[in-house]
Design a protein around this motif. Structure first.
Motif, PDB file in Angstrom:
ATOM      1  N   GLY A  76     -23.886 -13.931 -13.174  1.00 56.22           N
ATOM      2  CA  GLY A  76     -23.408 -13.562 -11.849  1.00 56.22           C
ATOM      3  C   GLY A  76     -23.479 -14.640 -10.796  1.00 56.22           C
ATOM      4  O   GLY A  76     -23.528 -15.833 -11.095  1.00 56.22           O
TER       5      GLY A  76
ATOM      6  N   ASN B 207     -19.561 -22.768 -15.940  1.00 56.70           N
ATOM      7  CA  ASN B 207     -19.054 -21.526 -16.524  1.00 56.70           C
ATOM      8  C   ASN B 207     -17.598 -21.315 -16.099  1.00 56.70           C
ATOM      9  O   ASN B 207     -17.322 -20.995 -14.958  1.00 56.70           O
ATOM     10  CB  ASN B 207     -19.940 -20.363 -16.039  1.00 56.70           C
ATOM     11  CG  ASN B 207     -19.579 -18.997 -16.591  1.00 56.70           C
ATOM     12  OD1 ASN B 207     -20.180 -18.007 -16.202  1.00 56.70           O
ATOM     13  ND2 ASN B 207     -18.597 -18.907 -17.479  1.00 56.70           N
TER      14      ASN B 207
ATOM     15  N   LEU C  97     -27.072 -19.870  -9.697  1.00 56.98           N
ATOM     16  CA  LEU C  97     -27.200 -21.259  -9.240  1.00 56.98           C
ATOM     17  C   LEU C  97     -28.413 -21.415  -8.335  1.00 56.98           C
ATOM     18  O   LEU C  97     -29.121 -22.422  -8.405  1.00 56.98           O
ATOM     19  CB  LEU C  97     -25.917 -21.643  -8.476  1.00 56.98           C
ATOM     20  CG  LEU C  97     -25.880 -23.027  -7.839  1.00 56.98           C
ATOM     21  CD1 LEU C  97     -25.799 -24.108  -8.899  1.00 56.98           C
ATOM     22  CD2 LEU C  97     -24.688 -23.160  -6.888  1.00 56.98           C
TER      23      LEU C  97
ATOM     24  N   ASP D 101     -22.570 -23.478 -12.621  1.00 57.35           N
ATOM     25  CA  ASP D 101     -23.232 -23.156 -13.889  1.00 57.35           C
ATOM     26  C   ASP D 101     -22.432 -23.653 -15.093  1.00 57.35           C
ATOM     27  O   ASP D 101     -22.725 -23.252 -16.222  1.00 57.35           O
ATOM     28  CB  ASP D 101     -23.407 -21.633 -14.042  1.00 57.35           C
ATOM     29  CG  ASP D 101     -23.955 -20.973 -12.798  1.00 57.35           C
ATOM     30  OD1 ASP D 101     -24.803 -21.594 -12.135  1.00 57.35           O
ATOM     31  OD2 ASP D 101     -23.548 -19.835 -12.488  1.00 57.35           O
TER      32      ASP D 101
ATOM     33  N   HIS E  78     -17.707 -20.202 -12.159  1.00 56.39           N
ATOM     34  CA  HIS E  78     -18.954 -20.677 -11.570  1.00 56.39           C
ATOM     35  C   HIS E  78     -19.163 -22.143 -11.946  1.00 56.39           C
ATOM     36  O   HIS E  78     -19.908 -22.455 -12.873  1.00 56.39           O
ATOM     37  CB  HIS E  78     -20.122 -19.827 -12.054  1.00 56.39           C
ATOM     38  CG  HIS E  78     -19.882 -18.341 -11.998  1.00 56.39           C
ATOM     39  ND1 HIS E  78     -19.709 -17.661 -10.822  1.00 56.39           N
ATOM     40  CD2 HIS E  78     -19.768 -17.403 -12.977  1.00 56.39           C
ATOM     41  CE1 HIS E  78     -19.523 -16.373 -11.075  1.00 56.39           C
ATOM     42  NE2 HIS E  78     -19.544 -16.186 -12.381  1.00 56.39           N
TER      43      HIS E  78
END
Lengths: 463, 463
Positions: free
Chosen positions: A144, A382, A148, A380, A377
């Motif tokens: 989610g 991601n 971070l 991350d 993200h």
């Protein structure tokens, strides 16, 4: 169920309750046909249920808020559904240490609201917060929006209470930040997706809630510059940086087309980023963010940018990121991939996907694919690779899979960064884990669930 | 070793090297009599050694920097020592993501220095950093000084490479921040103290190094006020708070007596705290800290305080905390306990200990005990209870043990917050873990090490 009625007395769902929502996920992608939903109110009842089912070889699937994206909580093998919905008590909160202990079935937003009233924050946030359960979040190791800043659940969860398939209650509900007395077994249940036990309670350390939140949105000319901006943001915003999100041109263009929404910046730029800061002092944070934006624009790392000046503008800027997955289904279908990729190569996949799809992409109806877009993200590593199509299409699917997984595997990435394996990706684990690791996982599965009462809990599911 | 010479060829320690340092710990509390120290240079060599020893039922103890406090790395059963000292390469560092991959035998300070040159920081710091190995840090789940800010190794370690007792190489050296594809097995090795495998490499996410560091030292009239100050510090300093350390009056008084050092504040106050902030902007941080001190003094939470104005003063203030364990042995002996206790009751133990020791405490030589003092990482609910004595004394020891462990157990605390079990506390695990948890740990031990080649790896060691 006949002879099982003594067991289920008092824990079965209300006879008048519609069983349908338990048999499908919110995307209506997975379907089951369970006849029985059990809703225990205590850990002891969960233990009795699992013990009974284990002894009678009855399959069970645990279900939290049923908000997953990979079918992990849907009774696709017509298992008994074990819903945690009635286990929804906050057990304790320590206002000095910030340690919250709660039942697994507490809804994430309810937990966060409880903490907000005490000036604390749940160290996890995600789109489904109004429905998802904190137990399900832990079972799936949800990532989610706050990862971070606050780190992963493996670091924040201090203790767990779980029930093993044989009914054994794992009483590891420590409220201690440090406890070096033997193996940290609770970690196996974090991200274990309920395959070796059902989480019934969690203990988690929560940070102070920030008074000040600022958001900026800016445009960049290349992925190289995006990386430079990310390094600079970590350097200059360090401790207050709470999100660094990436959106490519295509994602913003399609968002505009599908929603009619005006984008915050004029012009047409290859990349956009959203930065959020959260800190204890509004003035300090604004100054840091202002300095950062001046620096990156002066150095021509960033082409153009805008800073939200109030709550409404903050929401508007966030909607440029959150609106992407919401509006992409506009044309009929979306193939969605949630991937971890080493940051330097993260965006290469989107370009490679476009190239691979070639002539299938186009603006007119004869082209099955609208476009391949990348967002996610960045902080991350991601990436959410989404391929927007004019309806689900076997030809497109065959071109994408398993090619996407192969591409990610070659770069030692992950084929499921945060969504988990569920039923959707169980067959693909080999793309992200070695044979040795899969073998070691099977050992753990066999250790905790030798009977495999639950189809969801078989090695098939994991490997 | 005779027939083993083919195996050890090239990995045995230099014939001219003194074997003595491998046979004892730095406190000279534990002693072994190994005849053989192996120093492999690669993971493959570690694998060959363990496989060979496993097949020939030869006991092995892995050894990093040998800086532990519980005898976990000393060959107390005269095992073969497997030193990781030659595996000391930084394997890679990504300047964008901050992910470091390195051999287990890299010294913590070397790793941190490498990162400092690139404006990053290792998310762990502790007194032994000049000698301890990062592999040993991970194997013992070291806590240390930065945990409050950067969180635990369970959250920061992204991947591990380890060798199981049978020689299997666990290749889980992921550089990804997110990877939800099955059980997170590496977590078992973090804090596993080398009992189920030897860590040979780690991958860890490192934060940006802070430009600004500030330190304050202040006096308080009660433990109630200490808790209030802690809550207020989290609220006002939030994201820049990097340490909140507690020192009681006795700890500062004895430090003064033993070292002759002048204390930073006049008067005689029941409690002292040290706060450190680390952030990206000196001016902002100083202002926050100044505001905080004005507030807590205005509200009479804090009685008196001082703010370091330069690097020398920062060191002086830190020495009031770090000097305590250093100078307490001045009178002859110290009984040391490293405990996690729920924060509200944390200091009660020091008072209960003083009461229990009663007439044994006194200023003159006929009293065996000088005093019981409390200090530690308040921010992590981690108390160091130290009983300073005029020499080691069986009577005092019997009064303290297992009473201290019982006291902690009744409050669901941990008898080893950060030091681990080692040989020192293996017998006491039951005070911090239930019978069920110990049974589950034994299962894991048996799964990975059925032969138990290493005395250090028997269930005896864990339970």
């Amino acid at each position: 169920m006949g002879s099982d009625s003594a067991l289920i007395n008092g824990v079965e769902s209300d006879a008048t309750e519609d069983i349908e929502p338990f048999n499908s996920d919110w995307m209506r992608k997975y379907r089951g046909h369970t006849q029985l939903v059990l809703k225990p109110e205590s850990t002891e009842q969960v233990s009795e249920i699992l013990k009974y089912c284990n002894e009678h070889t009855l399959a069970v699937v645990p279900q939290g808020g049923n908000t997953g994206l990979v079918g992990g909580s849907v009774p696709v093998f017509d298992e008994i559904v074990l819903s945690l919905a009635r286990m929804n008590r906050i057990r304790s909160f320590d206002e000095v240490s910030g340690v919250l202990v709660a039942d697994a079935g507490v809804i994430l937003e309810v937990a966060d609201q409880y903490l907000a009233e005490r000036r604390y924050i749940f160290p996890l946030d995600l789109g489904a917060k109004g429905s998802c359960h904190i137990g399900g979040n832990v079972a799936t190791n949800a990532g989610g929006l706050r990862l971070l800043r606050y780190g992963s659940l493996h670091g924040n969860v201090l203790g767990l209470e779980a029930v093993l398939p044989d009914g054994t209650i794992v009483d590891d509900l420590s409220k201690l930040r440090k406890n070096n007395t033997g193996y940290d077994l609770k970690q196996l249940f974090i991200g274990g997706e309920g395959t070796i036990g059902v989480i019934t309670g969690i203990s988690i350390v929560c940070p102070q809630r920030s008074n000040a939140v600022n958001v900026a949105y800016f445009a960049l000319e290349s992925y190289e510059k995006v990386q430079q901006a990310f390094v600079e943001a970590k350097k200059q915003l360090g401790e207050i940086l709470s999100a660094f999100e990436l959106m490519d041109n295509a994602s913003q263009r399609l968002l505009h087309q599908a929603s009619g929404r005006k984008l915050p910046l004029g012009g047409d730029h290859p990349f956009y980023c959203l930065i959020e800061t959260s800190g204890s002092n509004t003035e300090h944070d604004s100054e840091k963010l202002q300095n950062f934006l001046e620096y990156v624009m002066g150095e021509e790392i960033v082409l153009d940018g805008v800073l939200a000046e109030n709550q409404t503008q903050i929401k508007e800027l966030w909607s440029c990121r959150e609106g992407v997955p919401e509006h992409l289904p506009h044309w009929g279908g979306v193939y969605k991939y949630d991937l971890s990729i080493p940051i330097a190569e993260l965006y290469d996949l989107v370009e490679a996907t476009r190239e691979r799809l070639g002539h299938l992409i186009g603006d007119t109806d004869e082209h099955p694919v609208v476009d391949a877009v990348g967002y996610g993200h960045m902080g991350d590593s991601n990436l959410h690779l989404n391929v927007a199509t004019r309806g689900y299409n076997k030809e497109v699917e065959k071109i994408l899979e398993p090619w996407v997984y192969e591409w990610v595997s070659k770069r030692n990435g992950s084929i499921s960064a945060e969504h988990g394996l569920g039923v959707a990706k169980k067959a693909y684990i080999g793309y992200s884990r070695s044979e040795t690791m899969v073998k070691l996982m099977k050992q753990i599965k066999d250790l905790y669930d030798p009977v495999s009462i639950d189809e969801m809990w078989t090695c098939e599911r994991m490997c």
